[in-house]
Design a protein around this motif. Structure first.
Motif, short mmCIF file in Angstrom:
data_model
loop_
_atom_site.label_atom_id
_atom_site.label_comp_id
_atom_site.label_asym_id
_atom_site.label_seq_id
_atom_site.Cartn_x
_atom_site.Cartn_y
_atom_site.Cartn_z
N ASP A 57 -3.14 -64.99 -24.61
CA ASP A 57 -2.07 -64.03 -24.85
C ASP A 57 -1.38 -63.68 -23.54
O ASP A 57 -1.81 -64.08 -22.46
CB ASP A 57 -2.58 -62.79 -25.59
CG ASP A 57 -3.54 -61.96 -24.77
OD1 ASP A 57 -3.34 -61.86 -23.54
OD2 ASP A 57 -4.46 -61.36 -25.35
N LYS A 62 0.32 -60.51 -27.31
CA LYS A 62 1.15 -61.52 -27.97
C LYS A 62 0.66 -62.91 -27.60
O LYS A 62 0.49 -63.21 -26.41
CB LYS A 62 2.61 -61.34 -27.55
CG LYS A 62 3.57 -62.35 -28.14
CD LYS A 62 4.99 -62.05 -27.64
CE LYS A 62 5.99 -63.07 -28.09
NZ LYS A 62 7.36 -62.78 -27.59
N THR A 63 0.41 -63.76 -28.60
CA THR A 63 -0.02 -65.13 -28.32
C THR A 63 1.08 -65.84 -27.52
O THR A 63 2.25 -65.84 -27.92
CB THR A 63 -0.31 -65.90 -29.61
OG1 THR A 63 -1.22 -65.15 -30.41
CG2 THR A 63 -0.89 -67.27 -29.30
N HIS A 138 1.38 -70.28 -42.21
CA HIS A 138 1.50 -68.97 -41.58
C HIS A 138 0.22 -68.16 -41.74
O HIS A 138 -0.25 -67.52 -40.78
CB HIS A 138 2.69 -68.21 -42.18
CG HIS A 138 2.97 -66.90 -41.53
ND1 HIS A 138 2.58 -65.69 -42.08
CD2 HIS A 138 3.60 -66.59 -40.36
CE1 HIS A 138 2.96 -64.70 -41.29
NE2 HIS A 138 3.57 -65.21 -40.24
N ARG A 139 -0.38 -68.22 -42.92
CA ARG A 139 -1.63 -67.49 -43.13
C ARG A 139 -2.76 -68.10 -42.30
O ARG A 139 -3.61 -67.37 -41.78
CB ARG A 139 -2.00 -67.50 -44.62
CG ARG A 139 -1.15 -66.55 -45.46
CD ARG A 139 -1.66 -66.46 -46.89
NE ARG A 139 -3.04 -65.96 -46.97
CZ ARG A 139 -3.70 -65.79 -48.11
NH1 ARG A 139 -3.13 -66.10 -49.27
NH2 ARG A 139 -4.95 -65.33 -48.09
N THR A 142 -2.09 -66.71 -38.69
CA THR A 142 -2.23 -65.26 -38.50
C THR A 142 -3.60 -64.74 -38.94
O THR A 142 -4.19 -63.90 -38.25
CB THR A 142 -1.12 -64.51 -39.25
OG1 THR A 142 -1.17 -64.86 -40.64
CG2 THR A 142 0.24 -64.87 -38.68
N GLU A 143 -4.11 -65.20 -40.08
CA GLU A 143 -5.34 -64.66 -40.63
C GLU A 143 -6.59 -65.33 -40.08
O GLU A 143 -7.61 -64.67 -39.86
CB GLU A 143 -5.33 -64.78 -42.16
CG GLU A 143 -4.23 -63.99 -42.85
CD GLU A 143 -4.21 -64.22 -44.35
OE1 GLU A 143 -5.22 -64.74 -44.89
OE2 GLU A 143 -3.20 -63.87 -44.99
N GLY A 146 -5.78 -66.06 -35.53
CA GLY A 146 -5.36 -64.94 -34.69
C GLY A 146 -4.12 -65.22 -33.86
O GLY A 146 -3.93 -64.63 -32.79
N ASN A 148 -0.32 -64.69 -33.39
CA ASN A 148 0.77 -63.83 -33.86
C ASN A 148 2.14 -64.26 -33.34
O ASN A 148 3.16 -63.61 -33.61
CB ASN A 148 0.51 -62.36 -33.50
CG ASN A 148 0.32 -62.14 -32.01
OD1 ASN A 148 0.79 -62.92 -31.17
ND2 ASN A 148 -0.36 -61.06 -31.65
N HIS A 149 2.18 -65.36 -32.60
CA HIS A 149 3.44 -65.90 -32.10
C HIS A 149 3.19 -67.34 -31.68
O HIS A 149 2.07 -67.68 -31.25
CB HIS A 149 3.94 -65.09 -30.89
CG HIS A 149 5.31 -65.48 -30.42
ND1 HIS A 149 6.45 -65.02 -31.03
CD2 HIS A 149 5.72 -66.31 -29.41
CE1 HIS A 149 7.51 -65.52 -30.40
NE2 HIS A 149 7.08 -66.32 -29.42
N TYR A 170 10.49 -66.93 -40.83
CA TYR A 170 9.80 -66.12 -39.82
C TYR A 170 10.58 -66.11 -38.50
O TYR A 170 10.03 -66.46 -37.46
CB TYR A 170 8.39 -66.67 -39.60
CG TYR A 170 7.57 -66.75 -40.88
CD1 TYR A 170 7.02 -65.61 -41.45
CD2 TYR A 170 7.37 -67.98 -41.51
CE1 TYR A 170 6.27 -65.68 -42.62
CE2 TYR A 170 6.63 -68.06 -42.68
CZ TYR A 170 6.09 -66.91 -43.24
OH TYR A 170 5.36 -66.99 -44.40
N TYR A 173 9.17 -65.36 -34.79
CA TYR A 173 7.76 -65.73 -34.66
C TYR A 173 7.57 -66.85 -33.65
O TYR A 173 6.48 -67.03 -33.12
CB TYR A 173 7.22 -66.15 -36.03
CG TYR A 173 5.73 -66.41 -36.07
CD1 TYR A 173 4.82 -65.35 -36.19
CD2 TYR A 173 5.22 -67.70 -35.98
CE1 TYR A 173 3.45 -65.58 -36.22
CE2 TYR A 173 3.86 -67.94 -36.01
CZ TYR A 173 2.97 -66.88 -36.12
OH TYR A 173 1.62 -67.12 -36.14
#
Length: 354
Positions: A57, A62-63, A138-139, A142-143, A146, A148-149, A170, A173
């Motif tokens: 990050d 932020k990734t 996307h899931r 993000t899920e 981890g 987020n970008h 998105y 993103y």
């Protein structure tokens, strides 16, 4: 990289260690209660993936270094792990050096090791769309991972079409988008015609039996034949098979390879998934710098249609490039020959640097 999935990857690509200093890490995410655009659901949707590198990050949560790589129809993550792609892009000092980037390569819904009709549901598998495939990606990020970008979304053929959807669904993103060998418009004309013929060859084969066949229906061979004719290039095939006997042998080799690893229901659903693809409705939503790259000898996305340039003109930070035909290009399949077009990737990364 462990287990049966690792064995599959190594069988497809050979020893990855011969190409890069590190091997990819394989994983599987389970997305619970996945609802498709059709209203159908699966209590568990499996998404297989491989990664190179590790996620970093920017110090503010932020990734900073994730790259999403997306494959084409009938493909999988394995197509990116060989010398022509990974060996050109992911090594030390290369554009997507795995010591600096966190590279994520998923198998799309219906493909590779991810949930697909041939797992058991056959024709009862949810009739997925490209939008469903992108939501699952996307899931996954993000899920499960981890992320987020992402620094970049890059995709080939169907994966390139997914990149257009990503930019619209998105915005913000990603820092950059690079769709290859595709168009930002509905699949129509000859591109839709060959897909319909391929699907009809499977569906109208009595041996298909509504998807409950005991052996692969003969129509599958016809469907794959259309793919062979459209996806290569006249120059490339003449170079590889310039005599009658060599051409016949090339067909036999190609068909034997594809038949051994293709299921009729899987191919049918994969082709059908493009039915409502249409990014032309919302191109102005794309805010990230975008470089769309097509190829002069791509019979699936012929440059003379002018669709690419008209679409990219509506993207604020968009650029369209049609790579010229040469003895090195291979039609639609040039998308995986990264050595030919990597300079454009470098240019995009520089142009989109945060």
């Amino acid at each position: 990289m462990r287990g049966a999935f690792a064995a599959m990857l190594l069988a497809a690509t050979g020893s990855v260690a011969q190409i890069l200093p590190v091997e990819p890490e394989a994983g599987e995410a389970v997305l619970r209660d996945f609802r498709f655009a059709s209203g159908e659901t699966l209590p568990e949707l499996k998404i297989r993936y491989v990664t190179y590198g590790r996620r970093l990050d920017d110090g503010r949560g932020k990734t900073a270094n994730a790259v999403l790589v997306l494959h084409g129809t009938g493909g999988s993550s394995a197509q990116f792990l060989g010398p022509s792609f990974a060996g050109v892009l992911f090594g030390p000092g290369q554009p997507l050096d795995a010591s600096r980037f966190y590279i994520v390569i998923p198998d799309g819904i219906g493909h590779g090791g991810s949930s697909k009709p041939s797992d058991g549901l056959r024709a009862r598998f949810p009739r997925y769309t490209y939008d469903d495939m992108v939501r699952a990606q996307h899931r996954l990020l993000t899920e499960s991972l981890g992320v987020n970008h992402v620094r970049l979304v890059i995709g080939t053929s169907m994966g390139g079409m997914h990149a257009w959807i990503w930019g619209e669904a998105y915005p913000g993103y990603m820092d950059a988008l690079m769709p290859l060998a595709c168009l930002p418009a509905p699949i129509a004309g000859r591109n839709r015609m060959w897909r319909k013929m391929a699907m009809d060859l499977i569906r109208k084969d009595p041996a298909w039996r509504g998807g409950d066949y005991a052996a692969q229906p003969p129509g599958l061979r016809g469907a794959l034949s259309l793919l062979l004719v459209l996806s290569g290039s006249p120059l490339g095939w003449m170079d590889q098979a310039g005599e009658p006997a060599a051409a016949d042998a090339a067909v036999d080799r190609w068909m034997a390879d594809r038949l051994a690893r293709t299921d009729a229901n899987d191919l049918l659903f994969a082709l059908d998934a493009s039915r409502d693809y249409d990014p032309s409705l919302h191109l102005e939503r794309i805010t990230a710098p975008l470089l769309a790259l097509n190829f002069g000898d791509d019979a699936i996305n012929p440059p003379e249609l002018g669709i690419l340039e008209r679409g990219v003109a509506r993207v604020k930070l968009g650029q369209a490039v049609v790579f010229p035909v040469s003895e090195k290009t291979r039609g639609h399949q040039t998308h995986t020959l990264a050595d030919l077009w990597k300079t454009y990737l470098v240019e995009l990364l520089l142009r989109s640097r945060p």
